[in-house]
Motif scaffolding. Structure first.
Motif, PDB file in Angstrom:
ATOM      1  N   ILE A  44      32.913  41.860  39.454  1.00 32.31           N
ATOM      2  CA  ILE A  44      31.671  42.442  39.629  1.00 32.31           C
ATOM      3  C   ILE A  44      30.402  41.735  39.337  1.00 32.31           C
ATOM      4  O   ILE A  44      28.741  41.427  39.637  1.00 32.31           O
ATOM      5  CB  ILE A  44      31.468  43.468  38.182  1.00 32.31           C
ATOM      6  CG1 ILE A  44      31.827  45.141  38.837  1.00 32.31           C
ATOM      7  CG2 ILE A  44      30.207  43.856  37.702  1.00 32.31           C
ATOM      8  CD1 ILE A  44      32.580  45.183  37.280  1.00 32.31           C
ATOM      9  N   GLY A  46      30.380  38.479  40.501  1.00 29.06           N
ATOM     10  CA  GLY A  46      30.290  37.430  41.151  1.00 29.06           C
ATOM     11  C   GLY A  46      28.872  38.809  42.458  1.00 29.06           C
ATOM     12  O   GLY A  46      28.665  37.788  43.440  1.00 29.06           O
ATOM     13  N   HIS A  47      28.725  39.767  41.872  1.00 28.57           N
ATOM     14  CA  HIS A  47      27.256  40.497  42.527  1.00 28.57           C
ATOM     15  C   HIS A  47      25.664  40.671  41.846  1.00 28.57           C
ATOM     16  O   HIS A  47      25.311  41.088  42.603  1.00 28.57           O
ATOM     17  CB  HIS A  47      27.977  41.632  42.954  1.00 28.57           C
ATOM     18  CG  HIS A  47      29.338  41.880  43.822  1.00 28.57           C
ATOM     19  ND1 HIS A  47      29.095  41.201  45.228  1.00 28.57           N
ATOM     20  CD2 HIS A  47      30.665  41.986  43.715  1.00 28.57           C
ATOM     21  CE1 HIS A  47      30.252  41.428  45.616  1.00 28.57           C
ATOM     22  NE2 HIS A  47      31.276  41.985  44.850  1.00 28.57           N
ATOM     23  N   ILE A  48      26.431  39.658  40.770  1.00 32.16           N
ATOM     24  CA  ILE A  48      25.242  40.404  39.797  1.00 32.16           C
ATOM     25  C   ILE A  48      24.349  38.827  39.925  1.00 32.16           C
ATOM     26  O   ILE A  48      24.629  37.564  39.758  1.00 32.16           O
ATOM     27  CB  ILE A  48      25.423  40.739  38.228  1.00 32.16           C
ATOM     28  CG1 ILE A  48      26.360  41.464  38.218  1.00 32.16           C
ATOM     29  CG2 ILE A  48      24.095  39.735  38.263  1.00 32.16           C
ATOM     30  CD1 ILE A  48      26.346  42.082  37.396  1.00 32.16           C
ATOM     31  N   ALA A  53      30.335  34.096  37.997  1.00 35.05           N
ATOM     32  CA  ALA A  53      31.553  35.023  38.160  1.00 35.05           C
ATOM     33  C   ALA A  53      32.740  34.529  36.859  1.00 35.05           C
ATOM     34  O   ALA A  53      33.256  34.665  35.773  1.00 35.05           O
ATOM     35  CB  ALA A  53      32.252  35.200  39.775  1.00 35.05           C
TER      36      ALA A  53
END
Length: 182
Positions: A44, A46-48, A53
């Motif tokens: 998660i 890594g996508h914010i 991350a």
């Protein structure tokens, strides 16, 4: 508490409930399966945007260690829960008193839902101390449960002056007294 028929009240209460259940589930998962919890956080995180991350995983590792410390010492856990609950209830009571000072008595159930929603969303690490987020959530939520707009604005601004801004100069004075022995 009587329900005044506002769909916003029901929506806010649902959000607070979902966030609390998610937090409890996350703590249980973190305690029981740390490897999977770290993998999920890494995926998660890594996508914010703006969040590394690895930093998110390190934070989860710190939380896991703190959770182990608290779960191994029941007295410490009970003390932490007591002080956290007292802090929230006293802070919410302060907001209630400010609203009453401006002439509106809000039902405690409505106040706790509005306060809980604003405070939980204010914990998001977007601004320091939830500055702007808490006010932006609290005002419309208070108005949606029947608080007149002008009283909600006065009450929230006065409360935030005392709750957020007043401790800053006091902390500065305390720091200076420790630093220079005054």
């Amino acid at each position: 508490a009587t329900f005044r028929g506002s769909p916003y009240y029901l929506f806010a209460g649902t959000i607070v409930f979902v966030i609390l259940v998610t937090a409890v589930f996350s703590l249980i998962m973190l305690r029981s399966d740390r490897v999977r919890a770290r993998w999920i956080v890494h995926a998660i995180g890594g996508h914010i945007p703006g969040l590394s991350a690895d930093v998110a995983v390190a934070f989860v590792g710190t939380m896991a260690r703190q959770l182990r410390v608290f779960s191994s010492d029941r007295a410490r856990l009970a003390t932490a829960i007591w002080w956290a609950a007292s802090n929230w209830l006293l802070d919410a009571s302060t907001l209630w008193v400010f609203l009453m000072a401006f002439g509106f008595r809000l039902d405690p159930g409505h106040l706790l839902v509005a306060y809980g929603l604003a405070t939980i969303l204010g914990l998001l690490p977007i601004t320091p101390g939830g500055l702007g987020i808490i006010e932006g959530i609290l005002l419309p939520t208070l108005v949606s449960v029947g608080t007149p707009y002008s009283i909600a604005v006065l009450g929230v601004v006065a409360w935030r002056l005392v709750q957020y801004w007043m401790p800053i100069p006091l902390a500065c004075l305390a720091y200076l007294s420790l630093r220079f022995g005054v």
